[in-house]
Design an enzyme around this catalytic site. Sequence first.
Site, PDB file in Angstrom:
ATOM      1  N   ASP A  13       3.135   6.332  36.631  1.00  0.00           N
ATOM      2  CA  ASP A  13       4.131   6.892  36.235  1.00  0.00           C
ATOM      3  C   ASP A  13       3.925   8.067  35.129  1.00  0.00           C
ATOM      4  O   ASP A  13       3.332   7.727  34.029  1.00  0.00           O
ATOM      5  CB  ASP A  13       4.719   5.847  35.202  1.00  0.00           C
ATOM      6  N   ASP A 106       8.765  11.420  39.444  1.00  0.00           N
ATOM      7  CA  ASP A 106       7.419  11.077  38.565  1.00  0.00           C
ATOM      8  C   ASP A 106       6.865   9.808  38.791  1.00  0.00           C
ATOM      9  O   ASP A 106       6.142   9.457  37.634  1.00  0.00           O
ATOM     10  CB  ASP A 106       8.147  11.493  37.017  1.00  0.00           C
ATOM     11  N   GLU A 107       7.090   9.081  39.806  1.00  0.00           N
ATOM     12  CA  GLU A 107       6.549   7.690  39.929  1.00  0.00           C
ATOM     13  C   GLU A 107       6.062   7.716  41.297  1.00  0.00           C
ATOM     14  O   GLU A 107       6.707   8.100  42.414  1.00  0.00           O
ATOM     15  CB  GLU A 107       7.617   6.718  39.712  1.00  0.00           C
TER      16      GLU A 107
END
Length: 411
Positions: A13, A106-107
């Site tokens: 993350d 973003d993960e």
Amino acid sequence: MESVHERTILHVDQNAFFASVEQEANPELREKPIAVIGRGRTVVTTASYEARAFGVKTGMTTWEARRACPSIILVVGNNAAYTRISVQIKKIFLDYTPLVETFSIDEAFLDVTGSLRLFGSPERIAHLIKARIRHGFGLTCSIGIASNKLLAKLASEMQKPDGLTVIRPEETARVLETVPIEALCGIGRKTQRQLALLGIRTCGDLGRFPVEILRRRFGVIGERLVMMGQGRDDSPVVPDEEAEEVKSVGHSTTLDRDISGRHDILRYLLQLSEMVGRRARRYGVAGKTVHLTVRYADFTTFGRQQTLPLSTNDSREIYREAVRILDTLVLEQPVRLLGVRITNLCHQREQLPLFHHERCRMLATGAMDAVNDRYGDFSVTFGSLLDNEEKGSFVISPAWRPEGIRNVDVK
């Protein structure tokens, strides 16, 4: 055959991703409270950790953010930079395992079970990834390590920013005993409220609760909820190229300003219809049902749909149907967001239409697509969009993928 309990999963993350990218790009913003906002909007998309220390949160209005942190700096987001960096970071992940599933921009989940013999422990892989992201982009990330995706994502949330947390199988029950149920991915506010009425507030409560009662209340999901409370999750890491075939092609945009004029609404609908049609044509699919989504200034959101006699990926047909749906609505407030989507997809082999005017339109559309593929979206566009300075998307979809039909070009 390998047991799912023998898997080793990483969840990576990126910390305050949008804000961190902006701070790295502009040294004057480093170690300062900033909030990333959409162009012309008044809502915080992401806040830096310096701003979060003052209570600034995603979804706040800029007025609320300034009240919480008078020194906050507002930065208009650069979606193209975020997508470019996200794609480059994924290439780092692929150096350690081919099993990489993009969860959002973003993960990502990584199944490193088969990589341990080559790289050693999962902690070593995590440290290597963190070092390369920091060195290559000046960014930090938090990584969770566990035997399944549910626990790996939970672990990545436990130490932020720049954390590394491991939940080992023998520690699962102890860790989950006091974890609030809303910390689990997949339990939203509505489910949380319903579970609270049953006295369920922690994962420990959920894991011990009689499955029969939850099955009566929630149906087949009830059994899944108990499994989540026990930290059990059999879902595999699915590489993006093997992801389930999409069932819709759509796009939405939060507008620069709330609008109520029909002319302005139609212009945005045409832009969205062209983005949807172009992406559908690129991947050889057509849809039979057109959906229109509207969000008011007070965040009330609703949608309507209409099914066509034949499937289409023609932007003008999608637009005409979206306008017909719009004409059935009585807009009671200014509009904040518009979305257009097609469903009931089928793969379409290209063939020349029977009638001359249809062939001309198809060839003209193909020529437009070819120019836009080479020189960028909306290099050639409809005349009514020429006075629209803002072309493209200001919002990155949660379903975003770095390649394929879900890879929405953003500006």
